[in-house]
Design an enzyme around this catalytic site. Sequence first.
Site, PDB file in Angstrom:
ATOM      1  N   HIS A  18     -13.777 -25.300  95.305  1.00  0.00           N
ATOM      2  CA  HIS A  18     -15.202 -25.627  95.406  1.00  0.00           C
ATOM      3  C   HIS A  18     -16.022 -24.346  95.299  1.00  0.00           C
ATOM      4  O   HIS A  18     -15.466 -23.260  95.099  1.00  0.00           O
ATOM      5  CB  HIS A  18     -15.505 -26.443  96.670  1.00  0.00           C
ATOM      6  CG  HIS A  18     -15.144 -25.770  97.966  1.00  0.00           C
ATOM      7  ND1 HIS A  18     -15.623 -24.534  98.329  1.00  0.00           N
ATOM      8  CD2 HIS A  18     -14.348 -26.168  98.988  1.00  0.00           C
ATOM      9  CE1 HIS A  18     -15.159 -24.207  99.518  1.00  0.00           C
ATOM     10  NE2 HIS A  18     -14.360 -25.182  99.938  1.00  0.00           N
ATOM     11  N   HIS A  21     -15.006 -21.155  97.256  1.00  0.00           N
ATOM     12  CA  HIS A  21     -13.942 -20.342  96.668  1.00  0.00           C
ATOM     13  C   HIS A  21     -14.500 -19.530  95.492  1.00  0.00           C
ATOM     14  O   HIS A  21     -14.172 -18.360  95.310  1.00  0.00           O
ATOM     15  CB  HIS A  21     -12.787 -21.225  96.185  1.00  0.00           C
ATOM     16  CG  HIS A  21     -12.238 -22.126  97.253  1.00  0.00           C
ATOM     17  ND1 HIS A  21     -12.254 -23.491  97.156  1.00  0.00           N
ATOM     18  CD2 HIS A  21     -11.691 -21.837  98.462  1.00  0.00           C
ATOM     19  CE1 HIS A  21     -11.724 -24.009  98.256  1.00  0.00           C
ATOM     20  NE2 HIS A  21     -11.389 -23.027  99.071  1.00  0.00           N
ATOM     21  N   CYS A 126      -3.503 -26.169 114.999  1.00  0.00           N
ATOM     22  CA  CYS A 126      -4.364 -26.930 114.084  1.00  0.00           C
ATOM     23  C   CYS A 126      -3.787 -26.798 112.679  1.00  0.00           C
ATOM     24  O   CYS A 126      -3.699 -25.688 112.141  1.00  0.00           O
ATOM     25  CB  CYS A 126      -5.808 -26.433 114.110  1.00  0.00           C
ATOM     26  SG  CYS A 126      -6.765 -27.227 112.790  1.00  0.00           S
ATOM     27  N   CYS A 129      -6.317 -25.335 110.054  1.00  0.00           N
ATOM     28  CA  CYS A 129      -6.430 -23.862 110.090  1.00  0.00           C
ATOM     29  C   CYS A 129      -5.086 -23.202 109.834  1.00  0.00           C
ATOM     30  O   CYS A 129      -5.036 -22.019 109.560  1.00  0.00           O
ATOM     31  CB  CYS A 129      -6.893 -23.354 111.449  1.00  0.00           C
ATOM     32  SG  CYS A 129      -8.479 -23.902 112.021  1.00  0.00           S
ATOM     33  N   CYS A 143     -10.443 -29.280 117.058  1.00  0.00           N
ATOM     34  CA  CYS A 143     -10.639 -27.990 116.393  1.00  0.00           C
ATOM     35  C   CYS A 143     -12.060 -27.973 115.841  1.00  0.00           C
ATOM     36  O   CYS A 143     -12.451 -28.906 115.128  1.00  0.00           O
ATOM     37  CB  CYS A 143      -9.633 -27.840 115.248  1.00  0.00           C
ATOM     38  SG  CYS A 143     -10.167 -26.615 114.031  1.00  0.00           S
ATOM     39  N   HIS A 146     -12.079 -28.183 111.848  1.00  0.00           N
ATOM     40  CA  HIS A 146     -11.544 -29.343 111.118  1.00  0.00           C
ATOM     41  C   HIS A 146     -11.779 -30.671 111.814  1.00  0.00           C
ATOM     42  O   HIS A 146     -11.416 -31.727 111.287  1.00  0.00           O
ATOM     43  CB  HIS A 146     -10.052 -29.131 110.825  1.00  0.00           C
ATOM     44  CG  HIS A 146      -9.836 -27.955 109.927  1.00  0.00           C
ATOM     45  ND1 HIS A 146      -9.591 -26.694 110.394  1.00  0.00           N
ATOM     46  CD2 HIS A 146      -9.895 -27.860 108.583  1.00  0.00           C
ATOM     47  CE1 HIS A 146      -9.498 -25.865 109.374  1.00  0.00           C
ATOM     48  NE2 HIS A 146      -9.672 -26.538 108.272  1.00  0.00           N
ATOM     49  N   LYS A 293     -21.689 -28.697 106.628  1.00  0.00           N
ATOM     50  CA  LYS A 293     -20.424 -28.129 106.177  1.00  0.00           C
ATOM     51  C   LYS A 293     -19.937 -28.947 104.975  1.00  0.00           C
ATOM     52  O   LYS A 293     -20.052 -30.154 104.970  1.00  0.00           O
ATOM     53  CB  LYS A 293     -19.424 -28.264 107.345  1.00  0.00           C
ATOM     54  CG  LYS A 293     -18.186 -27.445 107.192  1.00  0.00           C
ATOM     55  CD  LYS A 293     -17.371 -27.576 108.479  1.00  0.00           C
ATOM     56  CE  LYS A 293     -15.906 -27.485 108.186  1.00  0.00           C
ATOM     57  NZ  LYS A 293     -15.249 -26.294 108.119  1.00  0.00           N
ATOM     58  N   LYS A 296     -15.206 -33.428 102.042  1.00  0.00           N
ATOM     59  CA  LYS A 296     -14.988 -34.559 101.147  1.00  0.00           C
ATOM     60  C   LYS A 296     -15.610 -35.827 101.706  1.00  0.00           C
ATOM     61  O   LYS A 296     -16.234 -36.593 100.990  1.00  0.00           O
ATOM     62  CB  LYS A 296     -13.483 -34.768 100.965  1.00  0.00           C
ATOM     63  CG  LYS A 296     -13.008 -34.311  99.621  1.00  0.00           C
ATOM     64  CD  LYS A 296     -11.597 -34.791  99.393  1.00  0.00           C
ATOM     65  CE  LYS A 296     -11.218 -34.568  97.948  1.00  0.00           C
ATOM     66  NZ  LYS A 296      -9.805 -34.781  97.716  1.00  0.00           N
TER      67      LYS A 296
HETATM   68  O1  ME8 Z   1      -8.114 -19.477 104.333  1.00  0.00           O
HETATM   69  N1  ME8 Z   1     -18.628 -20.590 101.951  1.00  0.00           N
HETATM   70  O2  ME8 Z   1      -7.665 -20.298 102.221  1.00  0.00           O
HETATM   71  P1  ME8 Z   1      -8.932 -21.252 101.940  1.00  0.00           P
HETATM   72  C1  ME8 Z   1     -18.251 -19.428 101.427  1.00  0.00           C
HETATM   73  N2  ME8 Z   1      -5.198 -19.514 102.388  1.00  0.00           N
HETATM   74  N3  ME8 Z   1     -16.964 -19.123 101.149  1.00  0.00           N
HETATM   75  C2  ME8 Z   1     -16.051 -20.064 101.384  1.00  0.00           C
HETATM   76  C3  ME8 Z   1     -16.384 -21.321 101.920  1.00  0.00           C
HETATM   77  C4  ME8 Z   1     -17.743 -21.574 102.206  1.00  0.00           C
HETATM   78  N4  ME8 Z   1     -18.165 -22.716 102.713  1.00  0.00           N
HETATM   79  N5  ME8 Z   1     -15.241 -22.028 102.058  1.00  0.00           N
HETATM   80  C5  ME8 Z   1     -14.227 -21.225 101.612  1.00  0.00           C
HETATM   81  C6  ME8 Z   1      -7.395 -19.615 103.356  1.00  0.00           C
HETATM   82  N6  ME8 Z   1     -14.699 -20.054 101.204  1.00  0.00           N
HETATM   83  C7  ME8 Z   1      -6.060 -18.890 103.319  1.00  0.00           C
HETATM   84  C8  ME8 Z   1      -6.314 -17.445 102.960  1.00  0.00           C
HETATM   85  S1  ME8 Z   1      -5.469 -14.954 102.450  1.00  0.00           S
HETATM   86  C9  ME8 Z   1      -4.064 -14.100 102.683  1.00  0.00           C
HETATM   87  C10 ME8 Z   1      -5.070 -16.592 102.937  1.00  0.00           C
HETATM   88  C11 ME8 Z   1     -13.919 -18.919 100.692  1.00  0.00           C
HETATM   89  O3  ME8 Z   1      -8.574 -22.086 100.755  1.00  0.00           O
HETATM   90  C12 ME8 Z   1     -13.937 -17.752 101.680  1.00  0.00           C
HETATM   91  O4  ME8 Z   1     -13.714 -16.553 100.972  1.00  0.00           O
HETATM   92  O5  ME8 Z   1      -9.348 -21.932 103.181  1.00  0.00           O
HETATM   93  C13 ME8 Z   1     -12.784 -18.071 102.588  1.00  0.00           C
HETATM   94  O6  ME8 Z   1     -12.300 -16.980 103.320  1.00  0.00           O
HETATM   95  C14 ME8 Z   1     -11.769 -18.580 101.592  1.00  0.00           C
HETATM   96  O7  ME8 Z   1     -12.546 -19.315 100.614  1.00  0.00           O
HETATM   97  C15 ME8 Z   1     -10.737 -19.445 102.302  1.00  0.00           C
HETATM   98  O8  ME8 Z   1     -10.059 -20.247 101.433  1.00  0.00           O
END
Ligand code: ME8
Length: 475
Positions: A18, A21, A126, A129, A143, A146, A293, A296
């Site tokens: 999304h 990311h 969780c 998380c 949590c 979530h 937030k 989905k």
């Molecule tokens: O945490 N606003 O992966 P993840 C801005 N796999 N950035 C956002 C966001 C939002 N609402 N939502 C997500 C993980 N991001 C782990 C990471 S690293 C070794 C492992 C971005 O799929 C933001 O950079 O939940 C966040 O830290 C990242 O996506 C988390 O992606």
Amino acid sequence: MEKFYITTPIYYATDRPHIGHAFATLHADVISRHKKLQGKEVFFLTGTDEHGVKIAEKAAEENKTPQEYVDETSSHYKEVWNVLNINFSDFIRTTDPKHKEGVFKFIKKLFDSGAIYKDKYKGLYCIGCERFLAEKDLINGLCPNHLRPPQKISEENYFFDLQKYLPEIRRKIKTEELKISPASRRNETLGFIEAGIDNFSITREKVKWGIPFPEDENQTIYVWVEALMNYVTALDFPDGEKYKKFWPADLHIIGAEINKFHTVFWPAMLLAINEPLPKEIFIHGLFTVNGQKMSKSLGNVIDPLALIEKFGPDASRYLLLSQFPASEHGDIKEEQFIKKYNADLANGIGNLFERVLTMAKSADLRGKDAEILAFYQKIQDDYSQKMNNYQLYEALAAVFSFVKKLDQYINTTEPWRLIQNKNPETEKILNTLIFGIKNIIVWLKPFMPKKMEKAENYLENLGQSSEKLNLFPRI
Ligand code: ME8
């Protein structure tokens, strides 16, 4: 050539990417392009995090094996990054054999360091998380991220003796050997350490979808522990040429919710095995969509592909990075996208470029306006400072104040009148404007590479094309 190693978080391969990311990945892409323009040899890593309970659950819901499931979801990330023109050097998947090999080597070193011990653990986990939570973290038993109840878990795990490394981490953060920016996030990390952080488990019992723990066949490696290792396994840790050349990372970009993992757990694991720590961790804020937030169930998740379909890749890149400063949390209002597109891109840059390039075709250009030149210098300094501090929103704001200045300059000097009267001042005015446009192109190149390339080509062949540049048509 000086090297620059930059990373994004590796995203959970649970769904399609999304705009959150995309936000993090775009930051890394723009910084990486900027560093390349400064002549650095850049290695830019992104990828997907593919193990753990959450992924196994999702795969089961769709009657797929976890591997089939992540093959599909991970490919969506690659697809979207491709359309968004994200120029990564490598895309790591934690199911890659190369990652697994590197993880084994890292774990062996951790084990040999004496920092690992076995213990019984009871706690609240969780799955969203993929981490243990303390009772005090819950809101109404759920949590807070979530909104689901954590599982009560009782396991025998292998633990990492974090306490041993906390004083050294604290010292390195204070001296900025390990720089955490912005300062508010650095203070947050120091606050975590001050309040005390428990040792963490590096393995899970009963979690099948993961990398097996070599020392004990009943355990898999905790998903967060191996995920953090991606930053080195992608470089063929510990003996690969890439590792020798690019480690330590110059910059990890992450979101605020994964601060503790990156600023405490990851440096502690590296300290334990005597490897250098990353130089800087930039922590960006998270955003909500229309005040809520993204989720989905609320139906407010914005797919980057939908944005690209409407505005094209370059404008989408701009729209995502120009909403609010990354150092803070923000809110994205969907209706703002069209307004901002028309105001900044169609009427702002697009219109400025069109006005100037139409007039400049017929002129002989010489001289520059001293006031505009002085203003340009101020913006150039501001832009460089902001870009070097990874403040992309602020760097864009500087560029746009220059766009405004040039607009005002056109309106007050009225060069179109002067052209008609064959006034000698015209050469200077148009030359100043062309100079301004050329610099805007250079500044915006990391943000909107394709559009700026188009404008640059048009400028190089000025007077030869009968077609308008039409950079950002109004929507
Ligand atoms: O945490 N606003 O992966 P993840 C801005 N796999 N950035 C956002 C966001 C939002 N609402 N939502 C997500 C993980 N991001 C782990 C990471 S690293 C070794 C492992 C971005 O799929 C933001 O950079 O939940 C966040 O830290 C990242 O996506 C988390 O992606």
